[in-house]
Design a protein around this motif. Sequence first.
Motif, PDB file in Angstrom:
ATOM      1  N   SER A  31      41.749  45.572  44.560  1.00 38.02           N
ATOM      2  CA  SER A  31      41.156  44.343  44.028  1.00 38.02           C
ATOM      3  C   SER A  31      42.142  43.595  43.130  1.00 38.02           C
ATOM      4  O   SER A  31      42.250  42.366  43.200  1.00 38.02           O
ATOM      5  CB  SER A  31      39.897  44.667  43.229  1.00 38.02           C
ATOM      6  N   HIS A  42      40.513  30.487  46.220  1.00 38.24           N
ATOM      7  CA  HIS A  42      40.343  31.465  45.144  1.00 38.24           C
ATOM      8  C   HIS A  42      38.894  31.965  45.087  1.00 38.24           C
ATOM      9  O   HIS A  42      38.655  33.149  44.858  1.00 38.24           O
ATOM     10  CB  HIS A  42      40.765  30.845  43.817  1.00 38.24           C
ATOM     11  N   LYS A  63      37.487  35.838  45.661  1.00 38.12           N
ATOM     12  CA  LYS A  63      36.555  36.490  44.741  1.00 38.12           C
ATOM     13  C   LYS A  63      35.355  37.060  45.497  1.00 38.12           C
ATOM     14  O   LYS A  63      34.875  38.162  45.192  1.00 38.12           O
ATOM     15  CB  LYS A  63      36.081  35.515  43.673  1.00 38.12           C
ATOM     16  N   TYR A  86      43.579  39.903  43.959  1.00 44.32           N
ATOM     17  CA  TYR A  86      43.358  38.848  42.973  1.00 44.32           C
ATOM     18  C   TYR A  86      44.687  38.244  42.517  1.00 44.32           C
ATOM     19  O   TYR A  86      44.795  37.031  42.335  1.00 44.32           O
ATOM     20  CB  TYR A  86      42.578  39.403  41.780  1.00 44.32           C
TER      21      TYR A  86
END
Length: 83
Positions: free
Chosen positions: A28, A55, A59, A32
Amino acid sequence: MRLFIPFLQRLLHAFPIEIPYLSLILGSAFIYFVSTAVSQHLNDQDYEALAFLSHTAVKLVILSLWLKEIIELFSIWQRLIEP
């Protein structure tokens, strides 16, 4: 990617004890980080809407990776709340 995947595997095997959710946390964080870099590049090129959309999509992908653990957490909470 050819460098990151072996590094991640070596890092996971470096710890002699089992750390819960380590692979999810590292994956993750990497996703990210890449998303932030791409989003910043798109912002610099004046594609703010596309940067925000990409983005936000990343998420949601990260959230879907954690969905199984979130459901498990909610089921534990439900069992604690019910008499």
